[in-house]
Write an enzyme that holds these catalytic residues in place. Structure first.
Site, PDB file in Angstrom:
ATOM      1  CE1 TYR A 178      -4.028  -2.300   5.125  1.00 19.70           C
ATOM      2  CE2 TYR A 178      -3.160  -0.149   4.533  1.00 19.70           C
ATOM      3  CZ  TYR A 178      -3.770  -1.332   4.167  1.00 19.70           C
ATOM      4  OH  TYR A 178      -4.106  -1.552   2.864  1.00 19.70           O
ATOM      5  CB  SER A 187      -0.854  -0.023   1.273  1.00 20.84           C
ATOM      6  OG  SER A 187      -1.469   1.229   1.479  1.00 20.84           O
TER       7      SER A 187
HETATM    8  N1  LIG Z   1      -8.650  -0.014  -1.659  1.00 14.79           N
HETATM    9  C1  LIG Z   1      -7.558   0.688  -1.460  1.00 14.79           C
HETATM   10  O1  LIG Z   1      -7.598   1.912  -1.621  1.00 14.79           O
HETATM   11  C2  LIG Z   1      -6.261   0.017  -1.062  1.00 14.79           C
HETATM   12  C3  LIG Z   1      -5.146   0.840  -0.930  1.00 14.79           C
HETATM   13  C4  LIG Z   1      -3.919   0.275  -0.607  1.00 14.79           C
HETATM   14  C5  LIG Z   1      -3.810  -1.107  -0.454  1.00 14.79           C
HETATM   15  N2  LIG Z   1      -4.911  -1.890  -0.577  1.00 14.79           N
HETATM   16  C6  LIG Z   1      -4.689  -3.344  -0.418  1.00 14.79           C
HETATM   17  O2  LIG Z   1      -5.152  -4.014  -1.579  1.00 14.79           O
HETATM   18  C7  LIG Z   1      -5.671  -5.304  -1.235  1.00 14.79           C
HETATM   19  C8  LIG Z   1      -7.107  -5.446  -1.739  1.00 14.79           C
HETATM   20  O3  LIG Z   1      -7.879  -4.427  -1.140  1.00 14.79           O
HETATM   21  P1  LIG Z   1      -9.393  -4.104  -1.517  1.00 14.79           P
HETATM   22  O4  LIG Z   1      -9.511  -2.626  -1.481  1.00 14.79           O
HETATM   23  O5  LIG Z   1      -9.802  -4.871  -2.720  1.00 14.79           O
HETATM   24  O6  LIG Z   1     -10.082  -4.659  -0.188  1.00 14.79           O
HETATM   25  P2  LIG Z   1     -11.488  -5.397   0.041  1.00 14.79           P
HETATM   26  O7  LIG Z   1     -11.802  -5.177   1.472  1.00 14.79           O
HETATM   27  O8  LIG Z   1     -12.476  -4.979  -0.988  1.00 14.79           O
HETATM   28  O9  LIG Z   1     -11.086  -6.910  -0.218  1.00 14.79           O
HETATM   29  C9  LIG Z   1     -10.244  -7.612   0.661  1.00 14.79           C
HETATM   30  C10 LIG Z   1     -10.651  -9.074   0.594  1.00 14.79           C
HETATM   31  O10 LIG Z   1      -9.778  -9.814   1.441  1.00 14.79           O
HETATM   32  C11 LIG Z   1     -10.579 -10.759   2.146  1.00 14.79           C
HETATM   33  N3  LIG Z   1      -9.887 -11.150   3.379  1.00 14.79           N
HETATM   34  C12 LIG Z   1      -9.652 -10.397   4.479  1.00 14.79           C
HETATM   35  N4  LIG Z   1      -9.037 -11.112   5.397  1.00 14.79           N
HETATM   36  C13 LIG Z   1      -8.874 -12.366   4.899  1.00 14.79           C
HETATM   37  C14 LIG Z   1      -8.310 -13.561   5.396  1.00 14.79           C
HETATM   38  N5  LIG Z   1      -7.777 -13.639   6.638  1.00 14.79           N
HETATM   39  N6  LIG Z   1      -8.304 -14.661   4.604  1.00 14.79           N
HETATM   40  C15 LIG Z   1      -8.820 -14.612   3.368  1.00 14.79           C
HETATM   41  N7  LIG Z   1      -9.398 -13.499   2.834  1.00 14.79           N
HETATM   42  C16 LIG Z   1      -9.409 -12.387   3.596  1.00 14.79           C
HETATM   43  C17 LIG Z   1     -11.894 -10.029   2.432  1.00 14.79           C
HETATM   44  O11 LIG Z   1     -12.927 -10.914   2.740  1.00 14.79           O
HETATM   45  C18 LIG Z   1     -12.086  -9.302   1.103  1.00 14.79           C
HETATM   46  O12 LIG Z   1     -12.812 -10.091   0.167  1.00 14.79           O
HETATM   47  C19 LIG Z   1      -5.553  -5.409   0.286  1.00 14.79           C
HETATM   48  O13 LIG Z   1      -4.370  -6.092   0.616  1.00 14.79           O
HETATM   49  C20 LIG Z   1      -5.461  -3.963   0.724  1.00 14.79           C
HETATM   50  O14 LIG Z   1      -4.811  -3.840   1.966  1.00 14.79           O
HETATM   51  C21 LIG Z   1      -6.123  -1.357  -0.863  1.00 14.79           C
END
Ligand SMILES: NC(=O)c1ccc[n+]([C@@H]2O[C@H](COP(=O)([O-])OP(=O)(O)OC[C@H]3O[C@@H](n4cnc5c(N)ncnc54)[C@H](O)[C@@H]3O)[C@@H](O)[C@H]2O)c1
Length: 252
Positions: free
Chosen positions: A154, A141
């Site tokens: 985080y 991230s």
């Molecule tokens: N959305 C953003 O702006 C953003 C920014 C920086 C980084 N990220 C990172 O990108 C990745 C995807 O994020 P997103 O925005 O699609 O999030 P999201 O919340 O839409 O999806 C995350 C998914 O991970 C699953 N999950 C959580 N814990 C789990 C576990 N222990 N075992 C299996 N599955 C699990 C959840 O059920 C969910 O389906 C993540 O690693 C997040 O930290 C997102």
């Protein structure tokens, strides 16, 4: 020929915003996709949509922070496919909290889901790539690249993902490439939840989008474009890199 024709790809957090988009893109480009998530809510419908789109997809309910569940999943995948080509470690959990208000359990949970999971999945699935040229892609991230208020735990977990990946890139060379994607503000349920936790969520969403040089949130499909490039042989000389996809938000 499609970019991922004949390849087997494992994608975690498959039912979330970006995970879903990546499964769709990998499937559309010819990969067989094994999607994993800790919930199976909505998985049947998603599997149906993938099949309707002509993609080869199967779903497995796996908590990627559990060594037992991850090792079992690797055994099942090994028995079914023999080997895999792509591991996309995308599952994640965000927490917005000041340090002094963070409990021990919260620290453990955020570190387990965001960082330990990457170690567990890599340890279990990298051996399935040993005879082939594999690509591991880990989600960090921009929270690991600069200081954001109340994102200490985080951010620490996501910074750990970067260093873990660099060492993995060295250990697994030359068979396996390991790279990191650092999204900025991407419009997913996670980002919407983040904004909802701030005072005046609608204004906060607008203010956050203006923090990027491109003045908007990114879309999951744009992250899937980068994921496809890293997963494919088109990035065959790229390893140990962290690539921000953030509309320029870390520039200011
Ligand atoms: N959305 C953003 O702006 C953003 C920014 C920086 C980084 N990220 C990172 O990108 C990745 C995807 O994020 P997103 O925005 O699609 O999030 P999201 O919340 O839409 O999806 C995350 C998914 O991970 C699953 N999950 C959580 N814990 C789990 C576990 N222990 N075992 C299996 N599955 C699990 C959840 O059920 C969910 O389906 C993540 O690693 C997040 O930290 C997102």
């Amino acid at each position: 020929m499609l970019t991922l024709d004949g390849k087997i790809a494992v994608v975690t957090g498959a039912l979330g915003g970006m995970g879903r988009a990546v499964c769709e893109r990998f499937g559309a480009e010819g990969a067989t996709v094994v999607g994993m998530d800790w919930t199976d809510e909505g998985s049947e419908l998603f599997a149906k949509e993938m099949a309707q789109a002509g993609s080869k997809f199967e779903f497995r309910k796996v908590d990627v922070s559990s060594a037992v569940e991850v090792d079992e999943a690797a055994e099942v995948v090994a028995a079914q496919y023999g080997s895999i080509d792509v591991l996309y470690n995308n599952a994640g959990l965000m927490q917005l909290k000041p340090i002094l208000e963070t409990s021990n359990d919260e620290w453990d949970r955020i570190l387990d889901v965001n960082l330990k999971s990457v170690f567990l999945m890599t340890r279990a699935f990298a051996p399935l790539m040993a005879d082939r040229s594999g690509s591991i892609i880990n989600l960090s991230s921009t929270g690991a690249l600069r200081a954001w208020d109340s994102l200490s735990v985080y951010g620490a977990a996501k910074a750990g993902v970067i260093q873990f990946s660099k060492v993995a890139a060295v250990e697994f060379a030359p068979n396996i490439r390991v790279n990191v994607v650092c999204p900025g503000m991407i419009d997913t349920p996670m980002a919407r939840g983040f904004a909802a936790g701030l005072p005046n969520p609608e204004t906060a969403w607008e203010t956050m989008s203006q923090q990027t040089v491109l003045q908007r949130f990114g879309q999951s499909s744009e992250v899937a474009d980068l994921a496809l490039w890293l997963a494919s042989d088109q990035s065959s000389f790229v390893t140990g890199e962290e690539i921000a996809i953030d509309g320029g938000s870390i520039l200011r």
